[in-house]
Structure formats: structure tokens, C-alpha cells
Design an enzyme around this catalytic site. Sequence first.
Site, PDB file in Angstrom:
ATOM      1  N   THR A 126      11.186   7.913  -9.572  1.00 34.81           N
ATOM      2  CA  THR A 126      11.447   7.636  -8.158  1.00 34.81           C
ATOM      3  C   THR A 126      12.796   6.973  -7.905  1.00 34.81           C
ATOM      4  O   THR A 126      13.294   6.213  -8.747  1.00 34.81           O
ATOM      5  CB  THR A 126      10.341   6.708  -7.610  1.00 34.81           C
ATOM      6  OG1 THR A 126      10.795   6.108  -6.394  1.00 34.81           O
ATOM      7  CG2 THR A 126       9.992   5.581  -8.567  1.00 34.81           C
ATOM      8  N   TYR A 151       6.258  -2.081  -8.261  1.00 34.15           N
ATOM      9  CA  TYR A 151       6.177  -0.613  -8.322  1.00 34.15           C
ATOM     10  C   TYR A 151       7.428  -0.048  -9.000  1.00 34.15           C
ATOM     11  O   TYR A 151       7.338   0.748  -9.943  1.00 34.15           O
ATOM     12  CB  TYR A 151       6.032  -0.037  -6.911  1.00 34.15           C
ATOM     13  CG  TYR A 151       6.209   1.473  -6.845  1.00 34.15           C
ATOM     14  CD1 TYR A 151       5.153   2.322  -7.165  1.00 34.15           C
ATOM     15  CD2 TYR A 151       7.436   2.051  -6.489  1.00 34.15           C
ATOM     16  CE1 TYR A 151       5.312   3.705  -7.119  1.00 34.15           C
ATOM     17  CE2 TYR A 151       7.601   3.425  -6.443  1.00 34.15           C
ATOM     18  CZ  TYR A 151       6.539   4.252  -6.760  1.00 34.15           C
ATOM     19  OH  TYR A 151       6.695   5.618  -6.730  1.00 34.15           O
ATOM     20  N   LYS A 155       7.776   1.946 -12.699  1.00 31.22           N
ATOM     21  CA  LYS A 155       8.307   3.310 -12.810  1.00 31.22           C
ATOM     22  C   LYS A 155       9.507   3.367 -13.761  1.00 31.22           C
ATOM     23  O   LYS A 155       9.758   4.404 -14.394  1.00 31.22           O
ATOM     24  CB  LYS A 155       8.674   3.834 -11.421  1.00 31.22           C
ATOM     25  CG  LYS A 155       7.463   4.190 -10.553  1.00 31.22           C
ATOM     26  CD  LYS A 155       6.819   5.502 -11.012  1.00 31.22           C
ATOM     27  CE  LYS A 155       5.731   5.982 -10.073  1.00 31.22           C
ATOM     28  NZ  LYS A 155       5.225   7.318 -10.388  1.00 31.22           N
TER      29      LYS A 155
HETATM   30  P1  NAP Z   1       0.037   9.478  -3.430  1.00 29.97           P
HETATM   31  O1  NAP Z   1      -0.212  10.283  -2.204  1.00 29.97           O
HETATM   32  O2  NAP Z   1      -0.138   8.003  -3.373  1.00 29.97           O
HETATM   33  O3  NAP Z   1      -0.932  10.072  -4.567  1.00 29.97           O
HETATM   34  C1  NAP Z   1      -1.117   9.401  -5.769  1.00 29.97           C
HETATM   35  C2  NAP Z   1      -2.391   9.875  -6.430  1.00 29.97           C
HETATM   36  O4  NAP Z   1      -2.572   9.115  -7.638  1.00 29.97           O
HETATM   37  C3  NAP Z   1      -3.668   9.689  -5.604  1.00 29.97           C
HETATM   38  O5  NAP Z   1      -4.331  10.907  -5.493  1.00 29.97           O
HETATM   39  C4  NAP Z   1      -4.481   8.702  -6.406  1.00 29.97           C
HETATM   40  O6  NAP Z   1      -5.838   8.974  -6.460  1.00 29.97           O
HETATM   41  C5  NAP Z   1      -3.955   8.889  -7.814  1.00 29.97           C
HETATM   42  N1  NAP Z   1      -4.217   7.702  -8.628  1.00 29.97           N
HETATM   43  C6  NAP Z   1      -3.964   6.414  -8.320  1.00 29.97           C
HETATM   44  N2  NAP Z   1      -4.394   5.611  -9.301  1.00 29.97           N
HETATM   45  C7  NAP Z   1      -4.945   6.397 -10.250  1.00 29.97           C
HETATM   46  C8  NAP Z   1      -5.568   6.154 -11.484  1.00 29.97           C
HETATM   47  N3  NAP Z   1      -5.754   4.918 -11.959  1.00 29.97           N
HETATM   48  N4  NAP Z   1      -5.998   7.207 -12.209  1.00 29.97           N
HETATM   49  C9  NAP Z   1      -5.854   8.479 -11.737  1.00 29.97           C
HETATM   50  N5  NAP Z   1      -5.296   8.773 -10.551  1.00 29.97           N
HETATM   51  C10 NAP Z   1      -4.835   7.743  -9.820  1.00 29.97           C
HETATM   52  O7  NAP Z   1       1.486   9.761  -4.001  1.00 29.97           O
HETATM   53  P2  NAP Z   1       2.468  11.004  -3.710  1.00 29.97           P
HETATM   54  O8  NAP Z   1       3.282  10.691  -2.515  1.00 29.97           O
HETATM   55  O9  NAP Z   1       1.701  12.239  -3.801  1.00 29.97           O
HETATM   56  O10 NAP Z   1       3.464  10.863  -4.956  1.00 29.97           O
HETATM   57  C11 NAP Z   1       3.154  11.499  -6.198  1.00 29.97           C
HETATM   58  C12 NAP Z   1       3.877  10.771  -7.305  1.00 29.97           C
HETATM   59  O11 NAP Z   1       5.284  10.818  -7.071  1.00 29.97           O
HETATM   60  C13 NAP Z   1       3.547   9.306  -7.460  1.00 29.97           C
HETATM   61  O12 NAP Z   1       3.596   9.000  -8.832  1.00 29.97           O
HETATM   62  C14 NAP Z   1       4.676   8.587  -6.746  1.00 29.97           C
HETATM   63  O13 NAP Z   1       4.855   7.288  -7.278  1.00 29.97           O
HETATM   64  C15 NAP Z   1       5.830   9.504  -7.058  1.00 29.97           C
HETATM   65  N6  NAP Z   1       6.908   9.559  -6.068  1.00 29.97           N
HETATM   66  C16 NAP Z   1       6.617   9.813  -4.767  1.00 29.97           C
HETATM   67  C17 NAP Z   1       7.649   9.929  -3.854  1.00 29.97           C
HETATM   68  C18 NAP Z   1       7.377  10.229  -2.406  1.00 29.97           C
HETATM   69  O14 NAP Z   1       8.276  10.021  -1.591  1.00 29.97           O
HETATM   70  N7  NAP Z   1       6.200  10.741  -2.065  1.00 29.97           N
HETATM   71  C19 NAP Z   1       8.979   9.759  -4.280  1.00 29.97           C
HETATM   72  C20 NAP Z   1       9.225   9.522  -5.623  1.00 29.97           C
HETATM   73  C21 NAP Z   1       8.185   9.435  -6.518  1.00 29.97           C
HETATM   74  P3  NAP Z   1      -6.876   8.639  -5.302  1.00 29.97           P
HETATM   75  O15 NAP Z   1      -6.687   9.770  -4.330  1.00 29.97           O
HETATM   76  O16 NAP Z   1      -8.145   8.644  -6.004  1.00 29.97           O
HETATM   77  O17 NAP Z   1      -6.490   7.317  -4.732  1.00 29.97           O
HETATM   78  N1  GDD Z   2       5.260   1.354   4.745  1.00 26.83           N
HETATM   79  C1  GDD Z   2       5.975   0.779   5.710  1.00 26.83           C
HETATM   80  N2  GDD Z   2       5.335   0.296   6.814  1.00 26.83           N
HETATM   81  N3  GDD Z   2       7.308   0.705   5.548  1.00 26.83           N
HETATM   82  C2  GDD Z   2       8.019   0.152   6.562  1.00 26.83           C
HETATM   83  C3  GDD Z   2       7.427  -0.335   7.724  1.00 26.83           C
HETATM   84  C4  GDD Z   2       6.012  -0.274   7.855  1.00 26.83           C
HETATM   85  O1  GDD Z   2       5.428  -0.699   8.832  1.00 26.83           O
HETATM   86  N4  GDD Z   2       8.408  -0.785   8.548  1.00 26.83           N
HETATM   87  C5  GDD Z   2       9.558  -0.592   7.918  1.00 26.83           C
HETATM   88  N5  GDD Z   2       9.337  -0.028   6.705  1.00 26.83           N
HETATM   89  C6  GDD Z   2      10.369   0.288   5.699  1.00 26.83           C
HETATM   90  C7  GDD Z   2      10.071  -0.250   4.303  1.00 26.83           C
HETATM   91  O2  GDD Z   2      10.395  -1.649   4.235  1.00 26.83           O
HETATM   92  C8  GDD Z   2      10.994   0.634   3.485  1.00 26.83           C
HETATM   93  O3  GDD Z   2      12.302   0.117   3.485  1.00 26.83           O
HETATM   94  C9  GDD Z   2      10.996   1.968   4.250  1.00 26.83           C
HETATM   95  O4  GDD Z   2      10.431   1.679   5.544  1.00 26.83           O
HETATM   96  C10 GDD Z   2      10.182   3.058   3.593  1.00 26.83           C
HETATM   97  O5  GDD Z   2       8.900   2.553   3.278  1.00 26.83           O
HETATM   98  P1  GDD Z   2       7.719   3.514   2.751  1.00 26.83           P
HETATM   99  O6  GDD Z   2       7.531   4.628   3.682  1.00 26.83           O
HETATM  100  O7  GDD Z   2       6.557   2.635   2.452  1.00 26.83           O
HETATM  101  O8  GDD Z   2       8.327   4.161   1.440  1.00 26.83           O
HETATM  102  P2  GDD Z   2       9.127   3.513   0.206  1.00 26.83           P
HETATM  103  O9  GDD Z   2      10.542   3.977   0.320  1.00 26.83           O
HETATM  104  O10 GDD Z   2       8.876   2.075   0.074  1.00 26.83           O
HETATM  105  O11 GDD Z   2       8.418   4.217  -1.020  1.00 26.83           O
HETATM  106  C11 GDD Z   2       8.124   5.624  -1.008  1.00 26.83           C
HETATM  107  O12 GDD Z   2       9.213   6.335  -1.526  1.00 26.83           O
HETATM  108  C12 GDD Z   2       9.512   6.062  -2.900  1.00 26.83           C
HETATM  109  C13 GDD Z   2      10.740   6.891  -3.267  1.00 26.83           C
HETATM  110  O13 GDD Z   2      11.900   6.182  -2.946  1.00 26.83           O
HETATM  111  C14 GDD Z   2       6.854   5.839  -1.819  1.00 26.83           C
HETATM  112  O14 GDD Z   2       6.441   7.164  -1.696  1.00 26.83           O
HETATM  113  C15 GDD Z   2       7.098   5.555  -3.287  1.00 26.83           C
HETATM  114  O15 GDD Z   2       5.940   5.907  -4.043  1.00 26.83           O
HETATM  115  C16 GDD Z   2       8.299   6.395  -3.739  1.00 26.83           C
HETATM  116  O16 GDD Z   2       8.558   6.183  -5.089  1.00 26.83           O
END
Ligand code: NAP
Ligand code: GDD
Length: 335
Positions: A126, A151, A155
Site C-alpha cells: 500500500t 497499519y 504492511k
Molecule cells: P477490505 O475491503 O477491508 O477487505 C479485507 C478483507 O480481509 C475482508 O474481506 C476481511 O474479511 C479479510 N480479513 C480481515 N482479517 C482477516 C483474517 N484475520 N483472516 C482472513 N481474512 C481476513 O480491503 P480492500 O479494500 O478490499 O483491500 C484489499 C487489500 O489491499 C488489503 O490488504 C488492503 O490493506 C490492501 N490495499 C487496499 C487499498 C485500497 O485503497 N482499497 C490500497 C492499497 C492496499 P471479513 O470480510 O471477514 O471482515
Molecule cells: N476514514 C475516514 N473517515 N477518513 C477521513 C475522514 C473520515 O471521516 N475525514 C477525513 N479523512 C481522511 C483520512 O484522515 C485520510 O487522510 C483520508 O481521508 C483517507 O482516509 P481513508 O479513506 O480511511 O483511507 P486511507 O488513505 O487512510 O487508507 C486506505 O488507502 C490505503 C492506500 O493508501 C485504505 O484502503 C488502506 O487499506 C490502504 O492501504
Amino acid sequence: MRKIALVTGILGQDGPYLAEYLLSKEYKVYGMVRRYSNPNFGNLDYLGLTNKIEYVEGDMTDESSLYSIIKNIRPDEVYNLAAQSFVGGSWEMAKLTTEINAIGVLYLLNAIKSFCPTAKFYQASTSEMFGLQHDNGFQDEKTPFHPRSPYGISKVYAHWTTVNYRESYGLYTCSGILFNHESPIRGIQFVTRKITDGIAKIKLGFSSKLYLGNLDAKRDWGYAGDYVEAMWLMLQQKTPDDFVVGTGKNHTVREFAQLAFKYAGLDDYKKYVISDARFKRPAEVPALCARADKAEKVLGWTPRVSFEELVKMMVDADLNRYKNKSKIKGDKSKF
Ligand code: NAP
Ligand code: GDD
């Protein structure tokens, strides 16, 4: 012979999009789910995939379950998407976050090394690993890490373990350093979905205000459906490597909110959005922006959906959801 893929985190946001992509390529897809009395298949249902996947029970914190799964399935490709992925919650659950996101990856890689060393492995790394950057510029594969949350730290461990298993044991392991990617099935705690869900509630009269944290944070937001293709491409190369994936453009949370409110026909977002300290973080990542030239050059990957299209897609999806719901009492936003 159909290729076999194991996807952990199948019930999250990326799991269903990746499964859809792999199924379109004729893979047999195994999805790992945790032991639940009532697992939530809502995201897979949303894409019409629930009955197209084979489910296996396992948990990233349970080494033996991962060993059994790898031993029994012997996958060609493993996509490790499972994580405690909410940055904001990782301070309160630092140990659990570390066990799932860091140690869990060590368990999974050991299982692959022991029972199926030919499997190709994708680790969901990430942009949070870059964390605090002082130049307000772009981040690529050479940018040093400075994680700002439990977090992000977990990672970084998983990322270097993935690299190390490639260098130490010759496994085909890749780390995709993905910047924020969103969709209509994004988790409700993340700011983009929180905004579009909040807008739908306001628009349809279920709520009147939206409470957010730091509106000045900047993120490089892309569409999840585009990003899963980059994951697959990483596992189709001659040699394994690590790649940054993002759009190369960033926006503030305020800009996202402004555009989304406007698109929903609620012109002045300031009338509805309240900045609330509860949603600010102990250490913020102020700005992230990808330089994904290597992914474009080596993988031939570029994003398709623009920021504006993404915002509209998410607002439309939430408006439709609430139109189809009976009126709920009060404002249920708790995150
Ligand atoms: P997400 O919606 O939070 O999905 C994560 C999944 O992991 C959920 O289905 C959850 O299961 C499962 N999980 C959590 N703890 C577990 C455990 N102990 N054993 C097995 N499964 C478990 O995340 P996402 O947005 O799809 O992201 C996918 C991956 O990419 C994550 O690793 C995240 O950190 C990474 N990532 C995401 C972004 C982004 O912007 N979305 C960016 C960079 C990296 P449950 O449904 O049972 O809770
Ligand atoms: N969640 C959340 N809720 N974020 C807020 C809020 C709020 O009410 N208000 C402002 N923010 C700001 C957070 O402080 C952060 O700077 C930004 O919005 C994005 O927050 P999130 O949407 O929670 O995402 P993230 O950037 O912290 O993390 C996500 O992206 C990562 C990749 O850069 C997650 O998907 C991570 O799992 C992933 O790795």
C-alpha cells in the site's frame, strides 16, 4: 486445465473485483473466508458472483488453516488481499492489525514455501507505507518508506517479507504498492464511501449532516475494478517484481466531497459537512500521489476510470441503494 487461484479477503472490496476478473479468464477461484456464524456475501452478491466461487475457511492469524488450504488446493496463483485494512482503527487494534497484516503474511509464505513453491504470490502492499513525505511530490518504487500508523508499519513488514522470500528462496512473489482505490462496494468506513453514503442519506431525507475528519488530506484515488487487472498482470511476467499502481493525480477530501455533493444536486457541501475531531488521526498522512511509470512500461497497465467518473459512479450507487430501502429512523452513521 483451468488455472487455480486462491484469493484471501474475498469478501472485501478488491476480492470480488479480482474474482470477477479471474473468472472472466476461466480460472477456478477459491475464496478464503474466516469462520463466521453469518458471513457477509453482500459485495460478492453485488457483482453476482456468490455462487461462482469455491469457499475455504481460514484465518490469517491461524497458521495451520493456511497450511491446510495451500496443501489441499495447490494453487497456481495466490492473491493475499486479507487485511485489517482500516488505517483509522489500527491504533486501537495495533496487535491484531500486526498479527493479521504482518505475521499472517509470514505464515502464508511459509505455507507456500513448504507445500506449493511453484505458486505465484501477490501481496497487497500500500501507498500508506510511504506515509510522511516532505516534498509533496510523487512516490514510486524507489521512494523511502515512512509509515505513520500501525497499519502502515504492518504492511512494511509484509512488503519486505515478500521481497525477502523472493530473494532468499527464489519464490515468485510480487508486491503491488497500490494507491487508494474505491468503488460502490468500498467499505463504509473509508472516506469516499462515507461521503457518498452520507450524501444519499441527506438527499433522501434520512439524515441532515455528515461528520468528517481532516478535509485537507490528499489522496490519489482510482477505481478498484481497474486495479485488480494490475494485480493479475504482476503474476504473468517472466520475473517477479514490485510495482506502484495509481493514477498520478491527487485530490483533497474536500474536493471529493465538493464534487460528490454537487453531482447529487446539493450545491453547497459546507451546509452539510462538519469537521469532527473524532475522525482525525494521531498521525496523518497528508498527501500521496503515485508515479506509476514502471507499471505502464512493464505491465502495460494504465487506469481507465477518471476521478470524476469514480465520484459519479459511487454517488449513483448509493442513491440507488437508499431509494430501494425503506426509510430508516435517525442518522445511523457511527464511523
Ligand atoms: P477490505 O475491503 O477491508 O477487505 C479485507 C478483507 O480481509 C475482508 O474481506 C476481511 O474479511 C479479510 N480479513 C480481515 N482479517 C482477516 C483474517 N484475520 N483472516 C482472513 N481474512 C481476513 O480491503 P480492500 O479494500 O478490499 O483491500 C484489499 C487489500 O489491499 C488489503 O490488504 C488492503 O490493506 C490492501 N490495499 C487496499 C487499498 C485500497 O485503497 N482499497 C490500497 C492499497 C492496499 P471479513 O470480510 O471477514 O471482515
Ligand atoms: N476514514 C475516514 N473517515 N477518513 C477521513 C475522514 C473520515 O471521516 N475525514 C477525513 N479523512 C481522511 C483520512 O484522515 C485520510 O487522510 C483520508 O481521508 C483517507 O482516509 P481513508 O479513506 O480511511 O483511507 P486511507 O488513505 O487512510 O487508507 C486506505 O488507502 C490505503 C492506500 O493508501 C485504505 O484502503 C488502506 O487499506 C490502504 O492501504
